[in-house]
Design a protein around this motif. Structure first.
Motif, PDB file in Angstrom:
ATOM      1  N   GLU A   1       0.987  -1.232   0.122  1.00  0.00           N
ATOM      2  CA  GLU A   1      -0.126  -0.071  -0.051  1.00  0.00           C
ATOM      3  C   GLU A   1       0.861   1.336   0.084  1.00  0.00           C
ATOM      4  OE1 GLU A   1      -3.206  -0.593   3.179  1.00  0.00           O
ATOM      5  OE2 GLU A   1      -2.104  -2.460   2.876  1.00  0.00           O
TER       6      GLU A   1
ATOM      7  N   CYS B   1     -10.076  -1.055  -5.841  1.00  0.00           N
ATOM      8  CA  CYS B   1      -9.140  -0.299  -5.312  1.00  0.00           C
ATOM      9  C   CYS B   1      -7.864   0.253  -6.290  1.00  0.00           C
ATOM     10  CB  CYS B   1      -8.341  -1.205  -4.281  1.00  0.00           C
ATOM     11  SG  CYS B   1      -6.799  -0.528  -3.549  1.00  0.00           S
TER      12      CYS B   1
ATOM     13  N   TYR C   1      -5.066   1.414  -5.724  1.00  0.00           N
ATOM     14  CA  TYR C   1      -3.677   1.011  -4.980  1.00  0.00           C
ATOM     15  C   TYR C   1      -3.279  -0.247  -5.780  1.00  0.00           C
ATOM     16  CZ  TYR C   1      -2.649   4.101  -0.960  1.00  0.00           C
ATOM     17  OH  TYR C   1      -2.561   5.161  -0.050  1.00  0.00           O
TER      18      TYR C   1
ATOM     19  N   GLN D   1      -9.184  -4.037   6.464  1.00  0.00           N
ATOM     20  CA  GLN D   1      -9.427  -2.852   5.999  1.00  0.00           C
ATOM     21  C   GLN D   1     -10.592  -3.012   4.713  1.00  0.00           C
ATOM     22  OE1 GLN D   1      -4.911  -2.992   5.414  1.00  0.00           O
ATOM     23  NE2 GLN D   1      -5.856  -1.457   3.720  1.00  0.00           N
ATOM     24  N   CYS D   2     -10.240  -4.271   4.125  1.00  0.00           N
ATOM     25  CA  CYS D   2     -11.032  -4.522   2.871  1.00  0.00           C
ATOM     26  C   CYS D   2     -10.698  -5.792   2.244  1.00  0.00           C
ATOM     27  CB  CYS D   2     -10.760  -3.410   1.769  1.00  0.00           C
ATOM     28  SG  CYS D   2      -9.000  -3.680   1.366  1.00  0.00           S
TER      29      CYS D   2
ATOM     30  N   ASP E   1     -10.237  -6.274  -0.565  1.00  0.00           N
ATOM     31  CA  ASP E   1      -8.972  -6.188  -2.021  1.00  0.00           C
ATOM     32  C   ASP E   1      -7.718  -6.344  -1.704  1.00  0.00           C
ATOM     33  OD1 ASP E   1     -11.435  -4.396  -2.268  1.00  0.00           O
ATOM     34  OD2 ASP E   1     -10.627  -3.722  -4.239  1.00  0.00           O
ATOM     35  N   VAL E   2      -7.411  -6.097  -0.484  1.00  0.00           N
ATOM     36  CA  VAL E   2      -5.851  -6.676  -0.177  1.00  0.00           C
ATOM     37  C   VAL E   2      -5.691  -8.050  -0.348  1.00  0.00           C
ATOM     38  CG1 VAL E   2      -5.548  -4.893   1.475  1.00  0.00           C
ATOM     39  CG2 VAL E   2      -6.429  -6.695   2.412  1.00  0.00           C
TER      40      VAL E   2
ATOM     41  N   TRP F   1      -5.662  -8.785  -4.308  1.00  0.00           N
ATOM     42  CA  TRP F   1      -4.095  -7.935  -4.590  1.00  0.00           C
ATOM     43  C   TRP F   1      -2.972  -8.875  -4.263  1.00  0.00           C
ATOM     44  CZ3 TRP F   1      -3.038  -2.532  -2.108  1.00  0.00           C
ATOM     45  CH2 TRP F   1      -1.964  -2.110  -2.519  1.00  0.00           C
TER      46      TRP F   1
ATOM     47  N   MET G   1      -9.239   8.974   2.156  1.00  0.00           N
ATOM     48  CA  MET G   1      -7.883   9.045   1.841  1.00  0.00           C
ATOM     49  C   MET G   1      -7.438  10.189   0.904  1.00  0.00           C
ATOM     50  SD  MET G   1      -7.175   5.733   1.625  1.00  0.00           S
ATOM     51  CE  MET G   1      -5.934   5.234   0.314  1.00  0.00           C
TER      52      MET G   1
ATOM     53  N   ILE H   1     -11.713   1.967  10.617  1.00  0.00           N
ATOM     54  CA  ILE H   1     -12.134   1.400   9.526  1.00  0.00           C
ATOM     55  C   ILE H   1     -12.819   0.071   9.280  1.00  0.00           C
ATOM     56  CG2 ILE H   1     -10.080   0.134   8.781  1.00  0.00           C
ATOM     57  CD1 ILE H   1     -10.391   1.170   5.896  1.00  0.00           C
TER      58      ILE H   1
ATOM     59  N   THR I   1     -12.737   4.255  -5.706  1.00  0.00           N
ATOM     60  CA  THR I   1     -12.411   2.944  -5.640  1.00  0.00           C
ATOM     61  C   THR I   1     -11.875   2.531  -4.428  1.00  0.00           C
ATOM     62  OG1 THR I   1      -9.982   3.165  -5.962  1.00  0.00           O
ATOM     63  CG2 THR I   1     -11.079   3.218  -7.975  1.00  0.00           C
ATOM     64  N   CYS I   2     -12.318   3.147  -3.394  1.00  0.00           N
ATOM     65  CA  CYS I   2     -12.225   2.635  -2.057  1.00  0.00           C
ATOM     66  C   CYS I   2     -13.303   3.136  -0.982  1.00  0.00           C
ATOM     67  CB  CYS I   2     -10.788   3.331  -1.271  1.00  0.00           C
ATOM     68  SG  CYS I   2     -10.795   2.685   0.435  1.00  0.00           S
TER      69      CYS I   2
ATOM     70  N   ASN J   1     -14.288   1.574   1.313  1.00  0.00           N
ATOM     71  CA  ASN J   1     -13.844   1.444   2.634  1.00  0.00           C
ATOM     72  C   ASN J   1     -13.319   2.473   3.477  1.00  0.00           C
ATOM     73  OD1 ASN J   1     -13.980  -1.728   1.901  1.00  0.00           O
ATOM     74  ND2 ASN J   1     -12.462  -0.759   0.484  1.00  0.00           N
ATOM     75  N   ASN J   2     -12.579   3.366   2.740  1.00  0.00           N
ATOM     76  CA  ASN J   2     -12.238   4.813   3.350  1.00  0.00           C
ATOM     77  C   ASN J   2     -13.085   5.876   2.963  1.00  0.00           C
ATOM     78  OD1 ASN J   2      -9.872   4.242   4.971  1.00  0.00           O
ATOM     79  ND2 ASN J   2      -8.855   3.464   3.236  1.00  0.00           N
TER      80      ASN J   2
ATOM     81  N   LEU K   1      -7.951   7.914  -4.536  1.00  0.00           N
ATOM     82  CA  LEU K   1      -6.801   7.977  -3.945  1.00  0.00           C
ATOM     83  C   LEU K   1      -5.792   7.966  -5.190  1.00  0.00           C
ATOM     84  CD1 LEU K   1      -6.076   4.333  -3.233  1.00  0.00           C
ATOM     85  CD2 LEU K   1      -8.383   5.255  -3.030  1.00  0.00           C
TER      86      LEU K   1
HETATM   87  S1  SF4 Z   1      -8.740   0.211   2.157  1.00  0.00           S
HETATM   88 FE1  SF4 Z   1      -9.073   0.925   0.252  1.00  0.00          FE
HETATM   89  S2  SF4 Z   1      -7.079   1.844  -0.598  1.00  0.00           S
HETATM   90 FE2  SF4 Z   1      -6.630   0.501   1.161  1.00  0.00          FE
HETATM   91  S3  SF4 Z   1      -6.122  -1.627   0.126  1.00  0.00           S
HETATM   92 FE3  SF4 Z   1      -8.337  -1.529   0.699  1.00  0.00          FE
HETATM   93  S4  SF4 Z   1      -9.455  -0.589  -1.341  1.00  0.00           S
HETATM   94 FE4  SF4 Z   1      -7.511  -0.302  -1.394  1.00  0.00          FE
END
Ligand code: SF4
Lengths: 414, 258
Positions: free
Chosen positions: A63, A92, A94, A130-131, A133-134, A137, A276, A328, A358-359, A361-362, A388
């Motif tokens: 990140e 996301c 990122y 946090q999400c 997506d990680v 990813w 963000m 979060i 795209t986020c 979550n934030n 972001l």
């Molecule tokens: S919290 Fe948001 S910016 Fe952070 S990794 Fe997850 S989707 Fe991406």
């Protein structure tokens, strides 16, 4: 003729030291990636970094790389490469910037720190606090490199955090150990973990102090400064270097307060930034607010790297709580209370919500929060649409007009 | 010759200039397409406005607003469209009001209190759906001039609904409606209703509602649709396309007197 107007941004002297530290951090990882002399663990930014360090892993945070790609605006060239591979422009940015960077073998880390490229992981460790997506990813890299992908699945939207939640999370942390032992070739060492957690805790207290100094009127530091200076709290927490760094930064900020020096000359408005940063516009935003005499004094984002429960006796309990009590992870009600407290602590008179496409979550403006908080506190707000990293989703004009209109509204009401 | 004050509103499609006297009465109003050279358009509009009003001396003070507000070299200060539309509308309405401004590129909803102070405002999301730009796109797709739309929408005996948020998707929807033999009048009315939907979903439209902006000025049917949609009266202040420029001129007047 043609002279650029002088910058309204005041430079923090400790920045040089921070850049040196960050440089050394990346070079150490690069050395390991080139020679294999040490193992590298990839970790999500609010993931179990302490546990990884206790095994001697060098910890790399993609990140952070995402933010570097956003700030350098290279993200614009990289995101489409990930999109073309089936990673949607709606997820996301990122992730899509980082995956694009890997596909195109382009990263500012090469020029800035002489790195060979993105450092290959020996193990990938996520926390879905946090999400989701990680996880996806890191799964991209698992497929690319065929290395273990392990992680912690945290429930989200939590109000009260119960014993059951924590016990489950502690068990999940412990379940990571066999894989980490195997990859690192070391046996788990509880004392070492305690040392790392204790160091991380000291770093947290120092970082908290940095942010808290912004409660002073006028503030010695802005949100835009903090997004840069939080680097060590993110990537070096649990190391002595991070602790040393924040001691230096605090001394400089306290000196500013003693000398009556404000981060923004003639500070007349104090804003809160919820969401963000728009990384590719960070400097522009900093200039824009400073030239208006507005100091963005506080944010949820920078406060998200304060992990106070790390101070408890059992390091597993400390990690489980720290990485779950975060903003979060929590319910709307919790978030609302949190923001109200922040308004009071920092003397906030205007609120900026960044709805990052795209986020989600934030982006905490999607379930009526701005309207509710405004009704309850009377603090006016604006919501900017942006992102972001993906500047295709950001409209400069609309954001600028809204920022200016917020300042006008406060001055009209004064 | 007593002093007069100038407000310039450089919008995405049109530049508006209003001159006011010391009592805030409008002396002249001029509108021209913004074109590509904002500075030149602004100067030209000022010149024309002064000719209209028979004025020779330069304005005592000028305030600019709108997207091109930074491009007006003869403006002493700039203010946002939010500020100027609010002020201009309050000047004409004189009481607490919710202003809906439908511009070429964006929409605004501005809530003003009894004393004219702004309580809250919203701008549309960055997409052009629901703005003047959307209506222009629809005209283009239907092979019509923008000026023809209002009469068509007013004449429609039924609405052909456009369901999409997105300007591009709406255009595709229009194609399929045309293929299905739907009447052009109904499609235009559907486009107007979709503009109104985008506004209604921005913010609650409380209390007295006033509609301003170029789209409102040229398409009174939109106002009728808003009324029907919210079930209440909607007022249209005098010269609704000039509300922002009027607010800028009034700001110039008060800055000059301070
Ligand atoms: S919290 Fe948001 S910016 Fe952070 S990794 Fe997850 S989707 Fe991406």
């Amino acid at each position: 003729m043609g002279d650029k107007p002088a910058s309204a941004i005041k430079k923090i002297e400790a920045t040089g030291l921070m850049r040196k530290l960050m440089g050394a951090y990346f070079q150490e990882i690069d050395q390991a990636a080139r020679t294999g002399d040490r193992k590298i663990a990839w970790c999500t930014s609010v993931g179990p970094a302490e546990l990884l360090r206790s095994f001697g892993f060098l910890v790399y945070f993609p990140e952070n790389h995402g933010a570097v790609l956003g700030s350098s605006r290279l993200a614009q060239e990289l995101i489409p490469a990930a999109n073309a591979r089936g990673y949607s422009p709606d997820i996301c940015s990122y992730l899509t910037s980082d995956v694009g960077s890997y596909i195109k073998q382009q990263t500012p880390l090469i020029q800035a720190f002489g790195m060979a490229g993105i450092p290959k992981a020996d193990v990938l460790v996520y926390n879905t606090n946090q999400c989701r997506d990680v996880q996806d990813w890191f799964a991209f890299y698992q497929r690319e490199w065929n290395v273990p992908l392990i992680g912690i699945d945290t429930q989200r939207g939590l109000g009260d955090i119960t014993r059951d939640h924590l016990d489950g999370l502690i068990a999940q942390h412990k379940a990571l150990i066999p894989t980490l032992e195997e990859v690192s070739g070391r046996t788990f060492d509880l004392d070492r973990l305690k040392e790392v957690v204790a160091s991380s805790y000291r770093c947290t207290l120092l970082w908290k102090k940095v942010l808290h100094l912004a409660a002073h009127v006028p503030s010695p530091i802005t949100f835009f400064d903090s997004t840069i200076h939080m680097g060590p709290a993110v990537v070096l927490r649990g190391t002595p270097e991070a602790e040393q760094y924040y001691a230096v930064l605090i001394a400089e900020l306290e000196q500013r307060i003693a000398d009556g020096v404000a981060a923004v000359d003639g500070e007349r408005h104090r804003y809160y930034w919820e969401g963000m940063p728009v990384w590719g516009k960070l400097r522009d935003h900093a200039e824009m607010f400073a030239s208006e005499g507005a100091c963005v004094t506080a944010s949820t984002y920078c406060n998200s790297w304060i992990f106070e429960p790390l101070g408890c006796d059992d390091p597993f309990e400390g990690m489980a709580r720290s990485y779950t009590e975060l903003f979060i992870v929590r319910s709307e009600d919790f978030k609302e209370q949190y923001l109200k407290t922040m308004f009071k602590t920092y003397g906030i008179d205007g609120m900026i919500y960044h709805d990052a496409k795209t986020c989600p979550n934030n982006s905490n403006c999607r379930y009526g929060m701005p309207q509710r908080l405004n009704r309850e506190t009377g603090v006016p707000y604006v919501t900017i649409n942006g992102d972001l990293n993906d500047l295709r989703l950001y409209s400069e004009e609309q954001a600028r007009t809204q920022f200016e209109a917020l300042g006008e509204q406060l001055r009209e009401g004064a | 010759m007593s002093a007069f004050f100038c407000g310039v509103d450089i919008g995405a499609s049109a530049t508006k200039v209003v001159l006011v006297d010391g009592d805030g009465n409008a002396l002249a109003r001029v509108v021209r397409p913004s074109g590509v050279d904002y500075a030149a358009t602004a100067s030209n509009c000022l010149k024309l406005a002064m000719q209209d009003a028979g004025l020779v001396d330069q304005p005592a003070f000028t305030v600019s607003t709108g997207y091109g507000r930074e491009n007006v070299d003869f403006a002493g200060e700039t203010r946002t469209e939010i500020h100027c539309h609010g002020l201009g509308c309050f000047h004409l309405v004189g009481r607490a009001v919710t202003v809906i401004d439908i511009g070429g590129q964006d929409n605004k909803v501005i809530h003003l209190g009894d004393d004219g102070r702004r309580l809250e405002f919203k701008m549309n999301r960055k997409c052009a759906a629901g703005t003047g730009a959307f209506i222009e796109e629809v005209a283009l797709r239907l092979g019509l001039q923008v000026g023809e739309l209002d009469a068509l929408a007013g004449a429609a005996d039924r609405t052909v609904k456009l369901g999409s948020f997105c300007t591009v998707f709406s255009k595709t929807e229009i194609l399929s409606h045309l293929r299905n033999g739907e009447p052009v009048e109904g499609i235009v009315r559907g486009a107007f209703e979709s503009v109104v939907e985008r506004i209604v979903e921005m913010d609650p439209l409380d209390g007295l509602v006033a509609a301003t902006g170029g789209v409102v000025a040229h398409n009174p049917t939109i106002v009728e649709i808003i009324k029907a949609r919210i079930g209440r009266e909607v007022i249209v202040p005098e010269a609704p396309q000039f509300t922002g420029a009027l607010g800028a001129a009034l700001t110039a007047r008060s800055l000059a007197s301070n």
